[in-house]
Design a protein around this motif. Structure first.
Motif, PDB file in Angstrom:
ATOM      1  N   VAL A  18      33.773 109.450  73.514  1.00 17.16           N
ATOM      2  CA  VAL A  18      35.012 109.245  74.262  1.00 17.16           C
ATOM      3  C   VAL A  18      36.074 110.165  73.675  1.00 17.16           C
ATOM      4  O   VAL A  18      36.346 110.124  72.463  1.00 17.16           O
ATOM      5  N   VAL A  20      39.687 110.911  73.004  1.00 15.11           N
ATOM      6  CA  VAL A  20      40.991 110.239  72.949  1.00 15.11           C
ATOM      7  C   VAL A  20      42.070 111.323  73.017  1.00 15.11           C
ATOM      8  O   VAL A  20      42.266 112.093  72.069  1.00 15.11           O
ATOM      9  N   LEU A  68      41.735 107.808  77.645  1.00 11.91           N
ATOM     10  CA  LEU A  68      40.385 107.649  77.102  1.00 11.91           C
ATOM     11  C   LEU A  68      39.405 108.177  78.136  1.00 11.91           C
ATOM     12  O   LEU A  68      39.196 107.554  79.180  1.00 11.91           O
ATOM     13  N   LYS A  75      35.884 100.828  78.299  1.00 13.24           N
ATOM     14  CA  LYS A  75      35.962 100.796  76.844  1.00 13.24           C
ATOM     15  C   LYS A  75      36.393  99.416  76.378  1.00 13.24           C
ATOM     16  O   LYS A  75      37.284  98.806  76.974  1.00 13.24           O
ATOM     17  N   PHE A  80      38.847 101.873  68.748  1.00 16.22           N
ATOM     18  CA  PHE A  80      39.641 103.030  69.150  1.00 16.22           C
ATOM     19  C   PHE A  80      40.987 103.093  68.435  1.00 16.22           C
ATOM     20  O   PHE A  80      41.745 104.054  68.642  1.00 16.22           O
TER      21      PHE A  80
END
Length: 547
Positions: A18, A20, A68, A75, A80
């Motif tokens: 993922v 960010v 994201l 998610k 995170f």
């Protein structure tokens, strides 16, 4: 300013990268989260703000947008927090962008800036290694499980400030690699992981059962087969189930020893191989069940869910699918006590997974797979009161009530249970270790003695069967190819199939059990005695017909 940091989302047993992304733009102060984040991820806004402030860092007093990506992947969880905080620091100029190049991050932030462990660290480490990450930054509490993934430098830390100090080093994972002994002294610094034979042996040693870590569960010597008095038929069925990976049904009155037998099955199974340790540890890591130290799982699991559990608890499920008791018993034993008390719709969901050794859970946005190669042991009473067929105590249930009781067990499920054994109530002489004459009976065999025979039989199967699988997992074609049955044995099998009305599945399972009996005896050929003994373990096919 735009900043990026790599994190990971769990999808079944795998982790998906993922990205960010954090952008700071003019506007009112606030942090906006986009990218299909659940409540725990949305709440990271407050955790990140407090962690930055209490670590002596500053949160930008402007509009902060966190994306994201990919946006269509859901998610969940607090893992995170750390990548969001680091990306915010880069976007606000408090951290150099090149310090996050090739770095993966996962971790929950406390309000004081401390790092708390997250589930699935091993799966994240595997994904990071496959993606060619330069290092993985994670909480120190997740270091043990992530270190099982060879070839990936780790940067464990206890606080956010410690992470920043480690990222400021030229090679953040170099010191950690040296301390963990994961890079051999003569190895090229540009290489990662145990490339040399010495380093590879050290890595394998960390997975061996003799390692110092103590996994959860009772010690192996706590539950020994020598503690079981009498029940020769049940002990023999347990040995066959352990050798061939067959499913077992124990039927008997209350207190006859069904649970006692079932709990001694793991001690008969061989130790886990290195790849099985990694597979099980990853599964338990994703489920968040590895324990406080995050040490790998070195013993075969034994799972015994309550009969009131739901289908999601038994098979797995949820809006974001997680493994159930069936998958958590992978490579081990799933014990279903009071089988007839489970809901019929819950038990029926076991049919396909027991056949295929895996369970697929489908949702609108994703479809995930969990492995479930288990040895199923089920136990039940013969009737609601428990005393049907007992020579002393009378049954209080009528035929109709007994039919309703067994009607909860679908015929196709009973058909899949290779060994169906009646466990009778022990007499006083058997319970104190004496026979009917009062003379001392021979001491029961210990688990270690039986486990040696089981290991020898499994070695024969591994040398003969495709992919080294057990007889219980042989396909129909492989069974016909490797059965090696004598003509009189096949004639007995055909006669029993016609007279007892066995289904094709049940008849095939009789041959699998007979092949295991021959392997335990060290015989290359399946004779009539092995088939006759295998047929003696089909005690409830008539009950299956009535359901």
């Amino acid at each position: 300013m735009l900043a990026r940091c790599s994190g990971a989302a769990l999808v079944g047993l795998e982790a998906v990268e993922v990205a960010v992304e954090v952008d700071i733009a003019p506007g009112l102060p606030g942090l906006l989260m986009v990218g299909l984040a659940d409540a725990a991820v949305q709440e990271s806004r407050e955790r990140v703000r407090a962690a930055l402030r209490n670590s002596g860092l500053r949160m930008p007093l402007t509009r902060v947008i966190v994306n994201l990506a990919p946006a269509d992947l859901r998610k969940e969880g607090p893992a995170f927090d750390l990548p969001i905080a680091l990306a915010v620091l880069v976007a606000s100029g408090q951290l150099e962008p090149q310090q996050l190049t090739g770095i993966w991050c996962a971790g929950e932030l406390g309000l004081d800036g401390s790092l708390r462990p997250v589930r699935g660290a091993m799966a994240v480490a595997m994904a990071a290694r496959q993606a060619g990450a330069r290092a993985l930054v994670l909480p120190a509490a997740n270091r043990a499980e992530a270190s099982l993934v060879a070839g990936l430098p780790l940067v464990p830390a206890g606080t956010l400030l410690e992470v920043l100090n480690r990222l400021a080093e030229p090679d953040p994972g170099q010191e950690q690699e040296r301390q963990a002994g994961r890079r051999h002294p003569g190895q090229d610094p540009g290489q990662r992981g145990p490339r040399s034979e010495a380093a590879a042996q050290a890595h394998r040693a960390s997975l061996s059962p003799s390692a110092t870590a103590t996994p959860p569960g009772p010690a192996p010597n706590d539950l020994d087969l020598a503690d079981v008095q009498g029940q020769l038929h049940g002990r023999r069925a347990l040995e066959i189930a352990a050798a061939g990976g067959h499913h077992l049904l124990l039927v008997g009155p209350p207190g006859s020893g069904k649970t006692m037998l079932a709990r001694r099955l793991p001690a008969l199974l061989p130790p886990l191989e290195d790849d099985e340790i990694l597979e099980l540890s990853c599964l338990y890591s994703v489920a968040g069940l590895l324990g406080p130290g995050g040490e790998p799982l070195r013993r075969r699991p034994f799972r015994a869910p309550h009969h009131s559990c739901s289908s999601a608890a038994l098979v797995g499920g949820g809006s974001i699918p997680r493994p159930g008791e069936l998958a958590l018993a992978h490579r081990g034993v799933l014990f279903l006590d009071e089988l007839a008390e489970y809901r019929r719709d819950v038990l029926n969901q076991l049919r396909q997974p027991l056949e295929e050794g895996e369970v697929w859970i489908s949702r609108a946005r994703q479809r995930v797979r969990f492995p479930c190669t288990v040895s199923l042991v089920a136990a039940t009473n013969p009737c609601p009161c428990g005393w049907f067929g007992d020579p002393v105590r009378a049954c209080r249930c009528g035929e109709r009530l007994r039919g309703q009781y067994w009607g909860r067990l679908a015929g196709p499920l009973l058909d899949r249970l290779d060994l169906q054994v009646v466990v009778r109530r022990l007499e006083a002489g058997e319970l104190d270790g004496h026979g009917d004459s009062g003379a001392s009976a021979a001491a029961p065999e210990s688990s270690a003695v039986v486990a040696e025979r089981v290991a020898a039989a499994r070695r024969r199967m591994a040398a003969r069967n495709p992919a080294g699988c057990g007889n219980g997992q042989l396909s129909g074609r492989a069974l016909r190819q490797h059965l090696r049955a004598a003509p009189q044995a096949l004639e007995l099998w055909r006669l029993a199939m016609d007279r007892r009305g066995l289904s094709a599945r049940a008849a095939e399972r009789v041959l699998r059990v007979a092949r295991t009996i021959a392997d335990l005896a060290g015989q290359e050929q399946v004779d009539g005695g092995a088939v006759a003994e295998a047929l003696s373990y089909r005690s409830f096919d008539s009950e299956a017909e009535r359901t």
